[in-house]
Enzyme design. Structure first.
Site, short mmCIF file in Angstrom:
data_model
loop_
_atom_site.label_atom_id
_atom_site.label_comp_id
_atom_site.label_asym_id
_atom_site.label_seq_id
_atom_site.Cartn_x
_atom_site.Cartn_y
_atom_site.Cartn_z
N PRO A 143 0.82 -1.21 0.00
CA PRO A 143 0.00 0.00 0.00
C PRO A 143 0.86 1.27 0.00
CG PRO A 143 -0.44 -1.44 1.90
CD PRO A 143 0.83 -1.88 1.27
N GLU A 144 0.60 2.13 -0.93
CA GLU A 144 1.17 3.47 -0.90
C GLU A 144 0.05 4.40 -0.46
OE1 GLU A 144 3.54 4.46 -4.33
OE2 GLU A 144 4.26 2.42 -4.56
N HIS A 155 -2.59 -15.10 9.58
CA HIS A 155 -1.96 -13.82 9.22
C HIS A 155 -2.69 -12.63 9.82
CE1 HIS A 155 0.73 -15.98 6.70
NE2 HIS A 155 -0.19 -16.35 5.84
N ARG A 168 3.40 -10.58 5.87
CA ARG A 168 4.84 -10.35 6.03
C ARG A 168 5.20 -9.55 7.27
NH1 ARG A 168 6.38 -9.47 -0.34
NH2 ARG A 168 5.13 -11.23 -0.99
N ARG A 175 19.82 18.77 -2.18
CA ARG A 175 19.68 17.31 -2.19
C ARG A 175 20.44 16.77 -3.39
NH1 ARG A 175 15.72 15.73 1.53
NH2 ARG A 175 16.57 13.68 1.14
#
Length: 271
Positions: A2-3, A89, A107, A151
């Site tokens: 998921p983003e 899970h 996971r 950056r």
DNA sequence: AGATGTCCCTGGAAGC
DNA sequence: TGCTTCCAGGGACATC
């Protein structure tokens, strides 16, 4: 995986339903990424006021304290008054007066963390360094350009770092850079203002589109296992190594940046 | 301070 | 068929 869009759609799928619910019981499975930070039973009796989002974190704001939820890369939430028995899970579950909220995360990169307030050390640690929200008005081209100043890392890695802007994960980073015509390896501080403005627009467009797509499949989403993929996102470059670019037919390239795969079109993203 | 590498975890795919 | 190996990912943390 998921983003931001997936997290936001998840939030929309249950926020209104759980608002005002009283916590009746808490069940925990295997340990997640970080410890809960409180005795599960101590949450019983509290009320869920609202569900908000910060970056990829969901915040269950309680009448006392809050729970920070992160879906990691394989986590999904279900909220229903009738859920099947917990599976291997399913590692966190809130039984409330309005239904059960269940976190499934094979996971276990996800997390549920309790904090007394947003100023508590654990909350500051997790949320304090986060950049601006890409779907809010404060995300604005000039400020984005300023955030990239100094950056020297590649723009792709700066996007993933989450301190300039939050919520852009590996997939949408590749997609947004393609839409903006920017080479992922380009140094962030070398991008001109107009190009940063294009990237800004691409990020907003890509994320908004994904939220809209997810919203349109919300019914399926809430009942599914959460594995419905990226809302059938029609990726322009992600996962398309060797396949022809959808714009110019040049084969899509795949490289690795900071242990992550990046996809781009060498023709459409020349610099 | 910024950049880079490492680690956590496990299902699924690929290789032998 | 059954084993082993590799890979995916977010983000905290250690190290340079």
């Amino acid at each position: 995986m998921p983003e931001l869009p997936e997290v936001e759609v998840t939030r929309l799928s249950f926020a209104d339903h759980i608002a005002g619910a009283r916590i009746l019981a808490v069940e925990v499975g295997k340990p997640l990424r970080w410890p809960l930070g409180c005795e599960p039973k101590s949450l019983v009796g509290r009320t869920v006021l609202t569900v908000t989002r910060r970056g990829k974190y969901l915040l269950l704001n309680l009448d006392r304290g809050l729970l920070l939820l992160h879906l990691g890369m394989s986590g999904s939430l279900q909220f229903s008054d009738r859920l099947p028995p917990r599976g291997v899970h399913d590692h966190f579950e809130l039984e409330t007066s309005c239904g059960r909220l269940r976190l499934r995360d094979p996971r276990r990169f996800g997390a549920v963390v309790h904090a007394e307030t947003l100023e508590a050390p654990v909350a500051r640690k997790l949320l304090g360094g986060l950049g601006v929200e890409p779907l809010e008005a404060r995300f604005e081209p000039l400020r984005f350009h300023q955030a990239l100043r100094g950056r020297r890392a590649s723009i792709k890695q700066v996007l993933l770092a989450g301190d300039a802007v939050v919520g852009v994960g590996n997939i949408y980073a590749s997609e947004a850079l393609f839409m903006a015509g920017i080479r992922p390896t380009q140094r962030a501080d070398r991008l001109s203002k107009p190009r940063v403005a294009r990237l800004h627009g691409a990020i907003v467009t890509v994320l908004r589109r994904a939220v809209a797509l997810g919203g349109s499949t919300l019914r399926d989403f809430s009942s599914a296992e959460g594995q419905s993929g990226y809302f059938q996102l029609d990726a322009m470059v992600y996962g398309r190594e060797g396949l022809p670019c959808r714009v110019c037919a040049t084969p899509i390239k795949s490289i690795r940046q900071g242990q992550r795969s990046t996809f781009y079109c060498p023709q459409c993203q020349k610099a």
